[in-house]
Design a protein around this motif. Structure first.
Motif, PDB file in Angstrom:
ATOM      1  N   GLN A   1      21.579  64.986  33.971  1.00 20.22           N
ATOM      2  CA  GLN A   1      21.526  64.983  32.514  1.00 20.22           C
ATOM      3  C   GLN A   1      22.689  64.179  31.931  1.00 20.22           C
ATOM      4  OE1 GLN A   1      18.700  66.264  31.306  1.00 20.22           O
ATOM      5  NE2 GLN A   1      19.357  65.139  29.475  1.00 20.22           N
ATOM      6  N   LEU A   2      23.859  64.327  32.546  1.00 17.58           N
ATOM      7  CA  LEU A   2      25.036  63.586  32.073  1.00 17.58           C
ATOM      8  C   LEU A   2      24.782  62.076  32.151  1.00 17.58           C
ATOM      9  CD1 LEU A   2      28.140  63.613  31.262  1.00 17.58           C
ATOM     10  CD2 LEU A   2      28.583  63.299  33.707  1.00 17.58           C
ATOM     11  N   LEU A   3      24.222  61.630  33.276  1.00 14.37           N
ATOM     12  CA  LEU A   3      23.950  60.196  33.439  1.00 14.37           C
ATOM     13  C   LEU A   3      22.883  59.727  32.446  1.00 14.37           C
ATOM     14  CD1 LEU A   3      25.666  60.445  36.027  1.00 14.37           C
ATOM     15  CD2 LEU A   3      24.030  58.914  37.128  1.00 14.37           C
ATOM     16  N   LEU A   4      21.892  60.592  32.203  1.00 12.81           N
ATOM     17  CA  LEU A   4      20.840  60.215  31.259  1.00 12.81           C
ATOM     18  C   LEU A   4      21.387  60.155  29.832  1.00 12.81           C
ATOM     19  CD1 LEU A   4      17.884  62.336  32.695  1.00 12.81           C
ATOM     20  CD2 LEU A   4      18.110  59.832  32.762  1.00 12.81           C
ATOM     21  N   ASP A   5      22.268  61.091  29.525  1.00 14.36           N
ATOM     22  CA  ASP A   5      22.818  61.151  28.158  1.00 14.36           C
ATOM     23  C   ASP A   5      23.897  60.108  27.908  1.00 14.36           C
ATOM     24  OD1 ASP A   5      21.232  63.321  27.748  1.00 14.36           O
ATOM     25  OD2 ASP A   5      22.816  64.822  27.965  1.00 14.36           O
ATOM     26  N   THR A   6      24.490  59.588  28.982  1.00 13.98           N
ATOM     27  CA  THR A   6      25.619  58.665  28.827  1.00 13.98           C
ATOM     28  C   THR A   6      25.307  57.359  29.565  1.00 13.98           C
ATOM     29  OG1 THR A   6      26.839  60.706  29.361  1.00 13.98           O
ATOM     30  CG2 THR A   6      28.167  58.774  28.761  1.00 13.98           C
ATOM     31  N   PRO A   7      24.515  56.502  28.922  1.00  8.01           N
ATOM     32  CA  PRO A   7      24.063  55.307  29.642  1.00  8.01           C
ATOM     33  C   PRO A   7      25.208  54.406  30.123  1.00  8.01           C
ATOM     34  CG  PRO A   7      22.924  55.554  27.527  1.00  8.01           C
ATOM     35  CD  PRO A   7      23.983  56.602  27.570  1.00  8.01           C
ATOM     36  N   ASP A   8      26.361  54.472  29.460  1.00 13.32           N
ATOM     37  CA  ASP A   8      27.441  53.574  29.894  1.00 13.32           C
ATOM     38  C   ASP A   8      28.480  54.269  30.775  1.00 13.32           C
ATOM     39  OD1 ASP A   8      28.609  55.203  28.068  1.00 13.32           O
ATOM     40  OD2 ASP A   8      29.414  53.626  26.785  1.00 13.32           O
TER      41      ASP A   8
ATOM     42  N   GLN B   1      29.158  51.620  35.273  1.00 11.77           N
ATOM     43  CA  GLN B   1      28.857  50.212  35.011  1.00 11.77           C
ATOM     44  C   GLN B   1      29.163  49.345  36.199  1.00 11.77           C
ATOM     45  OE1 GLN B   1      30.679  48.893  31.358  1.00 11.77           O
ATOM     46  NE2 GLN B   1      28.752  49.336  30.370  1.00 11.77           N
ATOM     47  N   PRO B   2      28.474  48.258  36.465  1.00 11.08           N
ATOM     48  CA  PRO B   2      27.246  47.842  35.798  1.00 11.08           C
ATOM     49  C   PRO B   2      26.085  48.804  36.059  1.00 11.08           C
ATOM     50  CG  PRO B   2      28.187  46.056  37.128  1.00 11.08           C
ATOM     51  CD  PRO B   2      28.922  47.298  37.470  1.00 11.08           C
ATOM     52  N   THR B   3      25.005  48.627  35.285  1.00 11.17           N
ATOM     53  CA  THR B   3      23.958  49.650  35.251  1.00 11.17           C
ATOM     54  C   THR B   3      23.196  49.821  36.561  1.00 11.17           C
ATOM     55  OG1 THR B   3      22.493  48.004  34.356  1.00 11.17           O
ATOM     56  CG2 THR B   3      23.502  49.517  32.780  1.00 11.17           C
ATOM     57  N   GLN B   4      23.202  48.791  37.427  1.00  7.27           N
ATOM     58  CA  GLN B   4      22.445  48.973  38.673  1.00  7.27           C
ATOM     59  C   GLN B   4      22.983  50.169  39.470  1.00  7.27           C
ATOM     60  OE1 GLN B   4      24.253  46.083  38.090  1.00  7.27           O
ATOM     61  NE2 GLN B   4      25.180  45.285  39.951  1.00  7.27           N
ATOM     62  N   TYR B   5      24.285  50.443  39.341  1.00  4.34           N
ATOM     63  CA  TYR B   5      24.872  51.558  40.096  1.00  4.34           C
ATOM     64  C   TYR B   5      24.477  52.902  39.484  1.00  4.34           C
ATOM     65  CZ  TYR B   5      27.416  47.751  42.232  1.00  4.34           C
ATOM     66  OH  TYR B   5      27.717  46.588  42.892  1.00  4.34           O
ATOM     67  N   ARG B   6      24.336  52.914  38.172  1.00  3.64           N
ATOM     68  CA  ARG B   6      23.855  54.139  37.520  1.00  3.64           C
ATOM     69  C   ARG B   6      22.438  54.440  37.993  1.00  3.64           C
ATOM     70  NH1 ARG B   6      20.855  54.406  32.581  1.00  3.64           N
ATOM     71  NH2 ARG B   6      20.904  56.488  31.669  1.00  3.64           N
ATOM     72  N   SER B   7      21.595  53.411  38.046  1.00  2.00           N
ATOM     73  CA  SER B   7      20.214  53.618  38.489  1.00  2.00           C
ATOM     74  C   SER B   7      20.178  54.148  39.916  1.00  2.00           C
ATOM     75  CB  SER B   7      19.427  52.300  38.461  1.00  2.00           C
ATOM     76  OG  SER B   7      19.662  51.646  37.246  1.00  2.00           O
ATOM     77  N   GLU B   8      21.052  53.581  40.756  1.00  2.00           N
ATOM     78  CA  GLU B   8      21.094  54.004  42.155  1.00  2.00           C
ATOM     79  C   GLU B   8      21.404  55.509  42.249  1.00  2.00           C
ATOM     80  OE1 GLU B   8      23.721  51.432  44.456  1.00  2.00           O
ATOM     81  OE2 GLU B   8      24.056  53.069  45.893  1.00  2.00           O
ATOM     82  N   ILE B   9      22.366  55.965  41.461  1.00  2.00           N
ATOM     83  CA  ILE B   9      22.756  57.379  41.530  1.00  2.00           C
ATOM     84  C   ILE B   9      21.688  58.268  40.882  1.00  2.00           C
ATOM     85  CG2 ILE B   9      24.512  59.078  40.826  1.00  2.00           C
ATOM     86  CD1 ILE B   9      25.310  57.171  43.151  1.00  2.00           C
ATOM     87  N   LEU B  10      21.100  57.788  39.804  1.00  2.00           N
ATOM     88  CA  LEU B  10      20.036  58.586  39.168  1.00  2.00           C
ATOM     89  C   LEU B  10      18.903  58.825  40.159  1.00  2.00           C
ATOM     90  CD1 LEU B  10      19.743  57.325  35.487  1.00  2.00           C
ATOM     91  CD2 LEU B  10      19.994  59.703  36.264  1.00  2.00           C
TER      92      LEU B  10
ATOM     93  N   LEU C   1      19.183  58.943  43.461  1.00  2.00           N
ATOM     94  CA  LEU C   1      19.648  59.939  44.439  1.00  2.00           C
ATOM     95  C   LEU C   1      19.535  61.357  43.889  1.00  2.00           C
ATOM     96  CD1 LEU C   1      23.020  58.642  45.965  1.00  2.00           C
ATOM     97  CD2 LEU C   1      20.867  59.070  47.149  1.00  2.00           C
ATOM     98  N   LEU C   2      19.803  61.476  42.582  1.00  2.00           N
ATOM     99  CA  LEU C   2      19.840  62.812  41.972  1.00  2.00           C
ATOM    100  C   LEU C   2      18.447  63.387  41.722  1.00  2.00           C
ATOM    101  CD1 LEU C   2      22.811  62.294  39.488  1.00  2.00           C
ATOM    102  CD2 LEU C   2      22.787  63.807  41.473  1.00  2.00           C
ATOM    103  N   GLU C   3      17.421  62.596  42.018  1.00  2.00           N
ATOM    104  CA  GLU C   3      16.061  63.120  41.856  1.00  2.00           C
ATOM    105  C   GLU C   3      15.728  64.127  42.944  1.00  2.00           C
ATOM    106  OE1 GLU C   3      13.464  59.747  41.713  1.00  2.00           O
ATOM    107  OE2 GLU C   3      14.236  59.182  39.727  1.00  2.00           O
ATOM    108  N   GLU C   4      16.457  64.020  44.089  1.00  2.00           N
ATOM    109  CA  GLU C   4      16.183  64.931  45.198  1.00  2.00           C
ATOM    110  C   GLU C   4      17.418  65.764  45.495  1.00  2.00           C
ATOM    111  OE1 GLU C   4      14.564  62.928  48.601  1.00  2.00           O
ATOM    112  OE2 GLU C   4      13.319  61.702  47.274  1.00  2.00           O
ATOM    113  N   PRO C   5      17.270  66.876  46.224  1.00  7.21           N
ATOM    114  CA  PRO C   5      18.451  67.690  46.538  1.00  7.21           C
ATOM    115  C   PRO C   5      19.530  66.848  47.215  1.00  7.21           C
ATOM    116  CG  PRO C   5      16.459  68.848  47.184  1.00  7.21           C
ATOM    117  CD  PRO C   5      16.025  67.478  46.743  1.00  7.21           C
ATOM    118  N   ILE C   6      20.778  67.114  46.872  1.00  9.87           N
ATOM    119  CA  ILE C   6      21.872  66.328  47.455  1.00  9.87           C
ATOM    120  C   ILE C   6      22.678  67.147  48.465  1.00  9.87           C
ATOM    121  CG2 ILE C   6      22.195  64.656  45.581  1.00  9.87           C
ATOM    122  CD1 ILE C   6      24.369  66.530  44.445  1.00  9.87           C
TER     123      ILE C   6
END
Ligand code: MSP
Length: 512
Positions: free
Chosen positions: A171-178, A181-190, A192-197
């Motif tokens: 939720q934090l990553l979704l609420d805080t797009p910046d 950075q750069p955004t490709q790393y945010r996408s990568e972590i998002l 990962l967070l779709e499944e249990p860590i």
């Protein structure tokens, strides 16, 4: 006044610093210098990560006690930063007792809150990366960034309930797009967070590793190096009770390389959340430096450029400039001797150095070295003044996004504009015409004042050379940000001729 806190990674001190370390530290230092110039109250932190198996192993191989070994290397990092003009305000050592106290207190709090439990662990462990790895991460049986394959481990470990914080992190990553950075790393972590860590093993049994901070309630274990090191971002601020923590932490920005992205997201965000520490404001993630062979720079491949040697050969400022200018932050790119040499010869010697030496020599020749007072400005000067006036804000906006290369690029475009102005205003023609004396004064003054602006704008990148430039211009050595046009060089004061960037004959620093 606003507080700003910038951190480099807290480096493993198992060897001398290499170019990858210099890359992160120079970026953080340049950002810190820009923010300081713009009037912020800035703290730049770097440090030495001394614990863990990697250091214990390296110390054993060097036949030295781990503490003495780590301390010796920590000092070589401090010395390297001095030579690379990186000026941290804080240098954390994870061996410091104040740090160990913070780590112990955090562990105790989490244990008492039920966030930590004991269990048996079996899995593959990478000593290179100091963490357990999953099968999915392996390529040909090992992590791509490691030399050796991971080893199988089964042992009792304390675990931190990292997975319980997954939804919050997402939720934090979704609420805080910046946030990242750069955004490709945010996408990568998002993703990962779709499944249990899973939960995070945060201790090692002392019978296998005794080099670390003891687990406060169980003498049979020491703290996992990442749990310890990440808290090195807060312990030097006097977390939890000191005013520095309250002042600086809300603004924190971490600068890291992409290989430590997971630890700075999954581990660090969940730890801070569990401890009730606000999440960082920004994570700036760099790509990897590649050698001239296009492969990730590494000691074992021998394709690296030593940062201290490069600073000696090309000058520290040319190295700093090249590191921010050559590669867009966040992406991989090649740094070789040839690349540094080209940036030095083309951008610095041909464009900037040449502009300065032409302006200074014309003032010497036509005005006996005295800064003339400008007469009426024409359209070309008005354009230059407008550019000099708008650049500080433009540069700062890019710096805030860690787009240091683009910021330097804008300033170098201004330098090109000024070189064009020299050609079009042709002072050497004006000098032959006694009726053009006022015009010549205006052109020469404009060039000197614009060079003064450039020296202020580039000072965070090249502090030494820009001090030298201001001294040639006859202005006090301190840079001044946002200095209004007309308040730099003083009519009547004396300039000196000089060569800022001696050109290097190509091919001397051949890459091997
Ligand atoms: N000790 C941990 C960091 C703990 S932070 C709480 C660590 N240290 S390190 O010394 O191994 O690496 C520090 C940094 O150097 C990382 O950001 C890493 O990305 C960077 N680099 C190492 N090799 C690199 C390149 N070839 N290129 C760019 N940066 C690379 O990890």
């Amino acid at each position: 006044m606003t507080y700003r806190y910038i951190t480099t990674p807290i480096y493993y001190v198992n060897d001398r610093p290499h170019m990858g370390h210099a890359y992160a530290s120079i970026h953080a230092d340049i950002m810190a210098r820009y923010l300081r110039a713009a009037g912020h109250q800035v703290l730049l932190l770097t440090g030495a990560d001394a614990h863990g198996e990697k250091i214990a192993k390296a110390a054993m191989q060097a036949n030295e006690a781990p503490h003495a070994f780590a301390e010796r290397h920590a000092r070589s990092f401090e010395e390297a930063w001095r030579r690379l003009s990186v000026e941290p305000d804080l240098f954390v050592r994870t061996t410091a007792s104040t740090h160990a106290e913070v780590v112990s207190a955090c562990l105790t709090r989490l244990f008492e809150a039920g966030e930590i439990y004991l269990a048996d662990y079996e899995g593959l462990y990478s000593i290179g990366q100091e963490r357990f790895v999953t099968d999915k991460e392996l390529v040909d049986g090992k992590l791509p960034e490691d030399k050796d394959p991971p080893v199988l481990r089964r042992e009792p470990n304390y675990f931190f309930r990292m997975d319980a914080h997954r939804d919050w992190m997402r939720q934090l990553l979704l609420d805080t797009p910046d946030l990242i950075q750069p955004t490709q790393y945010r996408s990568e972590i998002l993703k990962l967070l779709e499944e249990p860590i899973g939960d995070l093993s945060i201790s090692r049994p002392v019978d296998r590793l005794d080099w670390g901070i003891p687990i406060p309630w169980d003498a049979g274990h020491v703290t996992y190096v990442w749990f310890d090191a990440l808290l090195g971002y807060v312990s030097p601020l006097g977390y939890p009770g000191q005013p520095a923590f309250a002042d600086y932490w809300p603004s924190v920005q971490h600068v890291i390389g992409k290989d430590i992205l997971r630890t700075h997201t999954l581990f660090w965000l969940s730890m801070t959340h569990a401890l009730g520490i606000a999440p960082y404001r920004r994570l700036h993630v760099s790509g990897h430096l590649l050698g001239s062979d296009g492969r990730k720079m590494s000691k074992s491949l021998g394709n690296g450029v030593d940062p201290l040697k490069a600073a000696e050969t090309y000058g520290v400022d040319a190295l700093r400039y090249t590191l921010i200018r050559e590669i867009s932050f966040g992406f991989d790119g090649i740094i070789s001797n040839t690349v540094i040499e080209q940036r030095l010869n083309r951008d610095l010697a041909d464009d900037l150095g040449n502009l300065a030496s032409r302006a200074l020599s014309m003032v010497t020749k036509y005005r006996d070295g005295c800064v003339p007072a400008p007469a009426a400005y024409e359209a070309s000067e008005v354009a230059i003044i407008a550019r000099a006036t708008e650049l500080p804000a433009m540069v700062l906006a890019l710096v805030e996004e860690m787009k240091l290369g683009r910021a330097a690029g804008q300033i170098m475009e201004f330098v090109k504009q000024l070189n064009g102005y020299v050609a079009s205003s042709a002072p050497w023609v004006l000098a032959k015409d006694s009726k053009a004396s006022d015009r010549l004064d205006t052109v020469l003054y404009t060039l000197l004042e614009a060079l003064y602006s450039v020296s202020n704008l580039l000072s965070p990148v090249m502090p030494g050379k820009m001090n030298e430039l201001r001294s040639l211009l006859g202005v006090s050595a301190e840079p001044r940000w946002n200095s209004p046009w007309g308040h730099g060089v003083k009519p009547g004061s004396v300039v000196r001729e000089g060569i800022l960037y001696p050109k290097r004959p190509s091919g001397i620093g051949d890459d091997v």
